[in-house]
Each structure stands twice: as C-alpha cells, then as structure tokens.
Design a protein around this motif. Structure first.
Motif, PDB file in Angstrom:
ATOM      1  N   ASN A 122     -69.820 -11.260 -47.583  1.00  0.00           N
ATOM      2  CA  ASN A 122     -70.228  -9.865 -47.374  1.00  0.00           C
ATOM      3  C   ASN A 122     -71.739  -9.757 -47.155  1.00  0.00           C
ATOM      4  N   ALA A 123     -72.492 -10.521 -47.945  1.00  0.00           N
ATOM      5  CA  ALA A 123     -73.957 -10.486 -47.812  1.00  0.00           C
ATOM      6  C   ALA A 123     -74.349 -10.992 -46.428  1.00  0.00           C
TER       7      ALA A 123
ATOM      8  N   ALA B 118     -73.724  -8.427 -43.824  1.00  0.00           N
ATOM      9  CA  ALA B 118     -74.743  -7.367 -43.879  1.00  0.00           C
ATOM     10  C   ALA B 118     -76.043  -7.845 -43.225  1.00  0.00           C
TER      11      ALA B 118
ATOM     12  N   LYS C 160     -75.649  -7.826 -39.508  1.00  0.00           N
ATOM     13  CA  LYS C 160     -75.726  -6.455 -38.987  1.00  0.00           C
ATOM     14  C   LYS C 160     -77.178  -6.007 -38.824  1.00  0.00           C
TER      15      LYS C 160
ATOM     16  N   ASP D 111     -78.983  -9.363 -51.254  1.00  0.00           N
ATOM     17  CA  ASP D 111     -79.247  -9.670 -49.846  1.00  0.00           C
ATOM     18  C   ASP D 111     -80.210  -8.647 -49.276  1.00  0.00           C
TER      19      ASP D 111
ATOM     20  N   ILE E 260     -78.115  -4.942 -44.278  1.00  0.00           N
ATOM     21  CA  ILE E 260     -78.154  -3.557 -43.791  1.00  0.00           C
ATOM     22  C   ILE E 260     -78.043  -2.516 -44.909  1.00  0.00           C
ATOM     23  N   GLY E 261     -77.476  -2.908 -46.062  1.00  0.00           N
ATOM     24  CA  GLY E 261     -77.321  -1.964 -47.166  1.00  0.00           C
ATOM     25  C   GLY E 261     -76.174  -1.001 -46.936  1.00  0.00           C
TER      26      GLY E 261
ATOM     27  N   ARG F 130     -65.751   2.242 -47.923  1.00  0.00           N
ATOM     28  CA  ARG F 130     -65.514   0.813 -47.714  1.00  0.00           C
ATOM     29  C   ARG F 130     -65.266   0.064 -48.994  1.00  0.00           C
ATOM     30  N   ILE F 131     -66.020   0.432 -50.036  1.00  0.00           N
ATOM     31  CA  ILE F 131     -65.809  -0.255 -51.305  1.00  0.00           C
ATOM     32  C   ILE F 131     -64.654   0.403 -52.067  1.00  0.00           C
TER      33      ILE F 131
ATOM     34  N   GLY G 189     -58.515  -8.683 -46.888  1.00  0.00           N
ATOM     35  CA  GLY G 189     -59.676  -7.815 -46.953  1.00  0.00           C
ATOM     36  C   GLY G 189     -59.806  -7.084 -48.267  1.00  0.00           C
ATOM     37  N   VAL G 190     -59.405  -7.712 -49.359  1.00  0.00           N
ATOM     38  CA  VAL G 190     -59.678  -7.123 -50.657  1.00  0.00           C
ATOM     39  C   VAL G 190     -60.832  -7.898 -51.274  1.00  0.00           C
TER      40      VAL G 190
ATOM     41  N   PHE H 136     -64.177  -7.919 -51.832  1.00  0.00           N
ATOM     42  CA  PHE H 136     -65.120  -7.541 -52.869  1.00  0.00           C
ATOM     43  C   PHE H 136     -64.453  -7.491 -54.241  1.00  0.00           C
TER      44      PHE H 136
ATOM     45  N   THR I  12     -78.794  -5.032 -50.687  1.00  0.00           N
ATOM     46  CA  THR I  12     -77.804  -4.801 -51.731  1.00  0.00           C
ATOM     47  C   THR I  12     -77.914  -5.851 -52.840  1.00  0.00           C
TER      48      THR I  12
END
Ligand code: ADP
Length: 621
Positions: free
Chosen positions: A43-44, A47, A50, A85, A88-89, A98-99, A130-131, A133, A179
């Motif tokens: 995920n980091a 981001a 992005k 990270d 993009i935050g 999203r979360i 896609g679970v 996180f 983030t």
C-alpha cells in the motif's frame, strides 16, 4: 490551528458486511501472519507511485522535495510497530471509502464459503481479495493511521479502529505529506518488533519495491529493475522472487518469458505464467493487475488491460518501454498506437512461447492448458489475427486416448482412418459418460477417433472452427453426418416394409415430441438414439443455453431407430400382430425417454420409472 486540535472525534460504524469480514480475518486467519507486512508495504509503495506519477505533471504539491521512501520503526520492549511513507496520503473520503469498505462485493461470500469448506484462509486468499489493509488485525487489536494528502490545502487526519464495529476520524496537526500506520503488536506477534525478523521478511517478499525501505537506519531492499539486466545475468531465484512479488502468489511460476525488442517500438518485458488458476478464472478479481506498465523504469500503472487481450489476462509481469511519454494518462494508454503495437507483439510472442512449451515441455503445457485453457480458447472467437495459432494450441481427450492423455487437432488428422474425411466430436459433461454414449457405436465399429469435448467452453468454441486442415469438424450428435455404414447391408436388419411400418407407429406414438423418426446408420448395440436436426444445436450446447436462458426450450430431435436390434425386431413382431398393442406404444415412449435420459434431457423421471415398472410387470407375468 487550536480549534482544529480540539475538533471533535467523529465515530463511524462499519457496514454489516465489513464487520463480518473483519471477524473472519481476525478469527480464522491463523496462517502466514507476515502477510500484513507485505500488504502495508505494498500500500505504501502504491501511494508513492501515485505521488511520483502526479509530480510528473504537477509540481505544486505538499512537500514537493520529500524523498520518496518507506520507513519502518519497531520497539522490541514496547512491542510497537510503525510504517511511514511519503506517498500521496489520504483524504477523509479516502479513509471512509477505501479503508472503511471492502473493495469487491463478492469477497465476503467467497471467504465465508472457503471457510465453510474448511479451506485455510491463507495469504493467497487475502491477497486475492483486496482486504489487504485489514490483515493488520491478525497482529494487533488496535490500529492508528495518521495521514495527510498531497494537496496543499489538505488537513492532517487520524483514523483509529479496534477492528470490531466502529472507527473514528479526527483532524490533527500533521505538517508533512504521507501516511503513518502504527500499532502495538499482540503477544503472539511479538516477533515483528524485532528488526532482524522484519528485514528478513522484506528481503523475501518486498525486495523489488521501487522505493527504498528503511528499517531503523538501514536500507533493506535493493530497488532494481530486474528486466533491465541482461538475460543471462538474471538468476532463476531472482525471477521466482520477482514473480512472487508482482503476483502476490506464494508459488513459483510455471514458466517465464523474457523479451527485449528494438524496432518500430522498443520495449522489454518479463512475463510469467502462474502454476494455478485463480479460484474463478472467468471473474478473476486480479485480472486488472495482469501486467505492470513502466516507462523508462518509472511505474505507470498496474491495471494495464490495453497490453494483453482478455484471453491472456492470466499472464503476469512487467512491460517497460521508452516509447511512451512519462506523463502518459490512462486514456492515452488505452488508445495509443504504441500500446497497440506492443500488445500485438506480446500476444504473438506469448502464443509462440506456449507452442514451444507444448513441444518441449509437454507436462508443463498440460498444466497450463488445464488451468488456463478455458480462457485461452475464448481467443478463437475474439482474436481473428491469432485464431489459427490458438487452434493449434487446443488439446482434446478422445475415444482413443487414455484418461489423462490429450491430443492436438494436428495429431488427430495425422492418425485419421483411410477414407475418413471429417473430424468428429461429441460434447458432454465428462469422459466416462461420453464413452458410454450410443452415438459412438458406429465410430467405434469403424475405428474412427472421436474428440470428447468435456470443457463447457468447448461447445462455444469448437463449432466455430468449422474446419481444420480442410477437414470439416462435425458433431456426431447431429443428423447431417456422412455415414457410409449403410453400404455394408446388414442381413439381420428388418426389411424395408417392416421397418417403415414400424417407423410409422413410432411417428404416430411420439407425435410432435420429435422432428422425425428414421432408421439409423450409426447405432450398433443400442436400439435408439436422439440426434439433432440440421438447424438445431448440439445437446451440450443446448444444455448450456438452457442454463443461461430459462425461457429457451431447445429444438426437437430426430429419433434414430436401430432396425437390426433384437428389441426393435420384437416390436416389429408386436406391430404385425396388432399395431395398437399398448405394450408396443408404451415401449416406444420408453425408448424415446431413455434416449433423452442418456443425453441428460429427461424432464419427467417419475413417469419414466412408473412406465418401466409397468413394462417389467408385464414381462414377468
Ligand atoms: P488494496 O490495497 O487491495 O486496494 P487495502 O485494504 O490494502 O486494499 O487498501 C485500501 C485502499 O486504501 C488502497 O487502495 C488505498 O487507496 C488506500 N491506502 C491504503 N494504504 C495507504 C497508504 N499508505 N497511503 C495512501 N493510501 C492508502
């Protein structure tokens, strides 16, 4: 700013589905705890991709000069873990949408079903759904996300949840972009507070992340574009690791393909074929992520559908070209001639690679075909440029192969009987059932090989081939087949008068249940069979159509009668005595329904059994 600090904490409730999902993750996911680390790093990294992408065209972002990196800090004594990270935050909407929600709607049902079937909910499953996180709740009871989006007017936000039913969001002072996710580890996950353990896992799964990952002060990963190395310098082990990294697969790939081309377009590609198909190949949730597109080593996008035709979407890997501008937009990648060119080259290289595998590594090709054949075949109807190549890649079991042996159409033609002009096939659910089908009797007698089509996709694909090597493909389920058996007159058969008298009674009895009744050339041991008229569809095809469209009732069949069969001769005798004999009429209906039963089309089994009982009663009188 003070006002912001005291801004109230807002509490939100997860949707019911989300609650169930969390419960499943926390309580059923006992294998592969390290998955959470891989997910957070991934995920980091997303981001960071992005923000890098955005900065290609927009320099006016918060912390425009910040180093793009991931930093992990652990404290062994306090058992704490944090990952930060400079990506993009997230905005408040991101945090909520999203979360706070599950990405794909089918996720929960699938996971529930997997659990009900006693499957282990392991990392592979988690990765597929896609679970990501939320896997963090395997190792902690409460998570805090602090984040600030790259837009200059954004505010800092803190999101907190114990993963049970609710989460909170509040505004905070956070001067910098990106983030930070932090939590205290559960006792049984204390290992993850040890630097060496964390480093070890990163080396294993995340070595190919495009941004430096620091654990404490040390940079742990190598940040390299493997596909830019010379072919011979790439080690097998690196390939396997890289594949696992981009595909989220825990297994090694079945095969790989390295391409480095210069010409009208120049690009490098490193492609992989997985060993196993995803749980549902035709609704592969990861399909979007088949190829990652890079432009001069800069990651552009990972849902690059434009690079491969749909029927090859199981191929994973990266494509890197210098022929696309760095700031290429999604729309441009969809319609760019450069992309179209790359796609066309990739497609033919991949198909050639399959052909090569089939020849040199038949065992591997069999695995590929078993897993991805159903998808690959659909290319026959969608990719006319490569249609012939895909047809060569088809494999079939036949009446002459062993149970797990498969041949190509080329092999079929090579071993055709002398005088045989057509390629025969019969479609059905499985091999054992097909082999018992009376329609095969004629072909067995003449030693003609018949392809047995058992993949449901076959009936949509094979009829469209129409001919191979100038030989027409024919379903033996159909009436319009050129059977020459009639030539060797069967002295045992009923003579023409008797036969036509009996056939009239068949017609009269069955009425409009059938299109016609004829004397059969294709039967040897069975009394009757049903075949499809010229206009009609294959039984198997019709069955699929009925499944898809409830209203569809199918076409009428032609009943073929074996006038050499003892039972048919007995019926002829009854007919001579009294054509209205109830036993004769009952037997005709029974034969008709028995043929339906064999084709899997009998709709009234109760009446069938009742009639059978009556006939047996008379026979045993
Ligand atoms: P997935 O990564 O498969 O989409 P996740 O549950 O891991 O699913 O993440 C959900 C979404 O939350 C991501 O797609 C992204 O939009 C956002 N997100 C997660 N972590 C970060 C992060 N570190 N920085 C920015 N956005 C993030």
């Amino acid at each position: 700013m003070a006002a912001k600090k005291t801004a109230k904490i807002k509490e939100f409730e997860y949707k019911a589905e989300m609650k169930q999902l969390l419960n499943l993750i926390v309580h059923s996911l006992y294998t592969h705890k390290d998955v959470f680390l891989r997910e957070l790093i991934s995920n980091a990294s997303d981001a960071l991709h992005k923000i890098r992408f955005r900065q290609l065209t927009d320099k006016d972002v918060l912390d425009a000069d910040a180093e793009l990196k991931i930093s992990i800090r652990v404290d062994k004594d306090k058992r704490t873990f944090s990952i930060e990270d400079t990506g993009i935050g997230m905005t408040e909407a991101d945090l909520m949408e999203r979360i706070g929600t599950v990405a794909s709607s089918g996720t929960l049902e699938f996971l529930e079903q997997a659990r009900a079937e006693g499957k282990e909910l392991d990392a592979n499953l988690i990765g597929q759904f896609g679970v990501g996180f939320y896997s963090v709740f395997m190792v902690t009871d409460e998570v805090t996300i602090e984040t600030r989006h790259a837009d200059k007017e954004s505010t800092g936000l803190r999101w907190k949840s114990d993963g049970s039913g609710t989460y909170t969001i509040e505004e905070i002072d956070r001067p910098h972009r990106g983030t930070t996710i932090s939590f205290t580890l559960k006792e049984d996950a204390a290992d993850f507070a040890e630097e060496f353990h964390v480093k070890h896992i990163i080396k294993k799964y995340s070595n190919f992340v495009d941004f430096p990952i620091y654990v404490g002060e040390e940079k742990v990963n190598t940040v390299q574009a493997l596909w830019h190395k010379a072919k011979d310098d790439i080690k097998e082990e690196e390939l396997n690791e890289f594949y696992k990294f981009i595909s989220n697969d825990f297994d090694e790939p079945l095969s790989h393909l390295y391409l480095s081309l210069e010409g009208t377009v120049s690009f490098r590609a490193l492609l992989f074929i997985p060993k196993k198909a995803p749980f549902d190949l035709f609704h592969d949730l990861q399909q979007e992520k088949s190829l990652h597109l890079y432009s001069s080593k800069v990651f552009i996008q990972d849902d690059c559908k434009a690079l491969l035709p749909d029927y090859l979407r199981f191929v994973k890997g990266v494509v890197d070209t210098e022929d696309l501008p760095l700031n290429v937009s999604r729309e441009v990648t969809q319609s760019s001639p450069v992309m179209a060119k790359i796609r066309s080259i990739l497609t033919s290289k991949i198909l050639a690679h399959f052909e090569d595998m089939a020849e040199k590594e038949p065992g591997k090709y069999a695995t590929l075909y078993k897993n991805f054949g159903p998808l690959l075949k659909t290319g026959i109807n969608s990719d006319f440029d490569n249609r012939d190549k895909i047809i060569e890649l088809l494999r079939f079991g036949t009446t002459k192969t062993g149970k797990d042996e498969y041949i190509s159409l080329k092999q079929y033609v090579e071993r055709m009987q002398e005088g045989q002009k057509e390629i025969y096939y019969l479609a059905g659910e499985h091999r054992e059932l097909l082999l018992k089908n009376p329609k095969l009797e004629y072909f067995r007698k003449h030693e003609y090989e018949v392809l047995l089509l058992t993949d449901p996709v076959d009936v949509f694909v094979v009829p469209s081939i129409t001919e191979y090597d100038k030989k027409p493909l024919k379903s033996i389920d159909k009436a319009d087949i050129d059977l020459d058996a009639g030539k060797d007159e069967d002295s045992e058969a009923l003579n023409e008068d008797l036969a036509s008298a009996l056939i009239s009674v068949f017609k009269e009895t069955l009425g409009d249940k059938v299109e016609d009744v004829v004397a059969s050339k294709r039967l040897v041991d069975s009394p009757v069979t049903l075949v499809v008229g010229k206009e009609g569809m294959d039984s198997q095809m019709e069955k699929m159509m009925k499944m898809m469209n409830q209203e569809y009732s199918g076409s009428k069949r032609i009943l073929e009668v074996n006038i050499s069969h003892p039972l048919i001769k007995n019926l002829s005798r009854l007919n001579l005595g009294d054509s209205t004999n109830p036993l004769l009429r009952k037997s005709i209906v029974q034969l008709y329904e028995a043929a339906q039963l064999i084709d899997g089309n009998l709709t009234s089994p109760m009446e069938f059994v009742q009639r059978m009982t009556e006939i047996m009663e008379e026979a045993t009188k």
